[in-house]
Design a protein around this motif. Sequence first.
Motif, PDB file in Angstrom:
ATOM      1  N   GLN A 509       0.841  -1.191   0.000  1.00 22.00           N
ATOM      2  CA  GLN A 509       0.000   0.000   0.000  1.00 22.00           C
ATOM      3  C   GLN A 509       0.887   1.255   0.000  1.00 22.00           C
ATOM      4  N   SER A 535      -0.618   4.083  -8.114  1.00 21.67           N
ATOM      5  CA  SER A 535      -1.577   3.335  -7.285  1.00 21.67           C
ATOM      6  C   SER A 535      -2.495   2.489  -8.141  1.00 21.67           C
ATOM      7  N   CYS A 536      -2.962   3.050  -9.257  1.00 21.15           N
ATOM      8  CA  CYS A 536      -3.865   2.310 -10.141  1.00 21.15           C
ATOM      9  C   CYS A 536      -3.149   1.179 -10.872  1.00 21.15           C
ATOM     10  N   LYS A 539      -2.862  -1.452  -8.313  1.00 15.55           N
ATOM     11  CA  LYS A 539      -4.046  -1.550  -7.462  1.00 15.55           C
ATOM     12  C   LYS A 539      -3.676  -1.503  -5.980  1.00 15.55           C
ATOM     13  N   PRO A 541      -3.768   0.297  -2.362  1.00 18.19           N
ATOM     14  CA  PRO A 541      -4.526   1.282  -1.595  1.00 18.19           C
ATOM     15  C   PRO A 541      -3.636   2.481  -1.242  1.00 18.19           C
ATOM     16  N   ARG A 556      -8.637   6.961  -6.773  1.00 13.16           N
ATOM     17  CA  ARG A 556      -9.466   5.786  -7.038  1.00 13.16           C
ATOM     18  C   ARG A 556      -9.375   4.756  -5.927  1.00 13.16           C
ATOM     19  N   HIS A 557      -8.151   4.573  -5.372  1.00 16.30           N
ATOM     20  CA  HIS A 557      -7.966   3.525  -4.360  1.00 16.30           C
ATOM     21  C   HIS A 557      -7.683   4.127  -2.980  1.00 16.30           C
TER      22      HIS A 557
END
Length: 790
Positions: A509, A535-536, A539, A541, A556-557
């Motif tokens: 993360q 981050s995308c 994926k 967080p 997004r996350h």
Amino acid sequence: MADFTAEERWCCEHFFEPEVVLNRLQPDIAIYCNINIFRTMRRFAREIVHIVDLCGPVQIESFLVQSSDYQTAMGDGEHLEANCRETAEKLRFADYVITVSERQKYFWSAYCSMAGFALRDIDALLCPCSFDIPPVDQRNPSPRLSMVYSSGFYPWQNPRRALLSLVEMLDRIEGAVLHIFGAPHAGVPNAKEALRLIDDLRTHPCVKYHGYATAEELSAVLATAWCGVELMEQTLERELAITGSTVHFLSTATPVIYNNYSSLSGLIRQYGAGWTVPPGDPSALCSVVDELVTGGRALVEELSANARRLAAEEFAPNASMSPLLDVCGERLRKRPISVAPHNSAVRNRNGTGNQPIGNVLSITPGGGALFELRVGNPLRSLQRAGRISRFVNTGPVLNELPGNNVRVDAIILQRSLPDFLCRALSKAGIPFLQDVDDNLLANAVYRVEPTETAVIEGLARATVVTTPNPRLARLLEKYSGVKLADRCYITPNALPFPSEPRIPQKPSQLIWIQSDIAALSESRDAVVQAVEDFSCKYKLPLVLIGKDVLKGQTFRHQVVLGQIGFAENLRLLETAPPSIGIAPLETSADQETLDFIGGKSDLKILLFAGYGHPAVYSAAPPYTDSSLQIAGSLVENTYSAWIEALEFQYQEGWRLMGEQSRLIRQERHIDKVAVESWAPALESCVLEKPICAGEIYEIFQAALRDGPDRAAFRGGTSGLENIYAGLQSENHSLQQELRELRRSLSWRLTAPVRTAAKPIMEWRSKGVRSKSASPSEKRQSTPRDGEEPS
């Protein structure tokens, strides 16, 4: 600079900020090549021994450089005295001094005695200037008479009479050459006169002018020269000087025609390494030239051997530096600084460390992270170490003080507090420590909070000022106008790290922590987009911790935790999954914004790397100045740089965190920093006699009842200076209010109204001035014939 490391280049770029360089390098010893660049704090995070090289009467030289006219300067005793006193004050913080001759040793001894040196310490190290001595086969004197003069043409050097006489003589000798190197430095007051002299010399056939040249070019010409020339009018500065160009000549086995009055003159005569003549005696100079012409190259070779012997025996690098090496290797010690205490109520501890300080009273704007970081954790650590007995903390309302019988030995004020508190302590002659961890006097463009000018009162009146780094201290000096360096103790941020380190693991993360709002303006879009795209891509967080990390921005996350307590924040970093820290700071903005950011600390390195998380940091001063750059990536605020750094930390950087985290935890553990940095600061403002907390409360109440009178500062500051400080504070506040007003929406909305009203207001202003004018002024403003009254 191609062979320099990145750190060496950084040090060169910050040459004029030695305290910033020392804070990053954390050396045991710092050697300054000139008293004019000797800038320091009262104490760094740990003791540094300061050695200052006094390679000539630089206070006289700088005085002449700063003067617009040489003749006027020669009669200006007032400004010369000010320069000399400033030099003595700088020496107050030096532990050892180096000089180049016995004559200069006695000259500087007087300054050392004025700077608080004890008799046992007035013993300057004699380290003559030195040059490497090239091999004998590099010298090949030319067939014709050839001389070299090399100079910076400084204001304290006057070779005019000697050089003009010399070129007249050389013009009459077939093939004779005088090579002249150098030119006046930009901005020196004698530049026009020096250039005029050079122009006059260049009209002579014998002169070959090289201007500024490389050391290699000068050495090549010296290898063919019969002798060097160093003749200047006699002054105190020239008598004291060990002229570097002359030692350079001797080290290349080049004999010299030298002055007959300086420290080097006796050595040149003793070794037969050239001639010493009065610079204003043409007949003596003519005799030397005749001797050279008669003796030819055979005489030059004889004198050349003598010059080499002089350089080898008196100025060889190893021998010259041996006193310094002896001190650094064996008997190095910190000299007690003899500075009049900022307040007579400070207890004289006679330089003994490790004595219990007693009870500490801290007054802070509130609890939370800032209290824990800068007050609570250090004091608890000192309590565990037995350095203080206990501490009492209270806020600006002082609820914990009425009727409190705890006897207080030291007082800490944190950040910006009501100014009557500082005034009350100052008026009562009670010493206190003022801690400031941010540039509260600068307003960053991305912030909405006003500046906290009340802190100026604390800075001006405090016995000791503590800051996390020296750059912040200098910025506070800049914005407050209050001198701090001689009272400033560097107390870096530190944390109570857990005993067990984190085992390095691949991050799962991202974590972005902000105490208020992200310090980004112009670079915001690039950094935010890089973090979002990374981050995308994986994926991952993105955990956002803070009151309002990025206003109006949604990822997004994202996982928004909001504002959490300091202790909870540390527990989260200890127990969270392996993460990549995000620590951006703006690097492209207006100067005030950059000054606000520049005053921040390297706390994020402690939070991320100290708890075993790799991170990406902006290449901004809080991180580039830090001694903890072993962890994470420092990058420019561009999209590509952030993407590349995040990728590296995700794929490889995390593997390095074990050792990096261990070193940071060791260097900045609160138990270490509290004893090494906070304890000496507190010891410097311990009260002569303890005072009950309840009595301190009554002192505060009396000051509050008396109102905002300006009590005289301790240390003998006059009322006029105090008024000036107060006016300066008010002026700063008004300027800040104006800046904030002009940034506001209402100011922009009312701009058309102000534009339309401007002519009317000017007309009314003229009318008011006309009514208030004296009769004579009114007569002068009577309209002329044909002119309408306003």
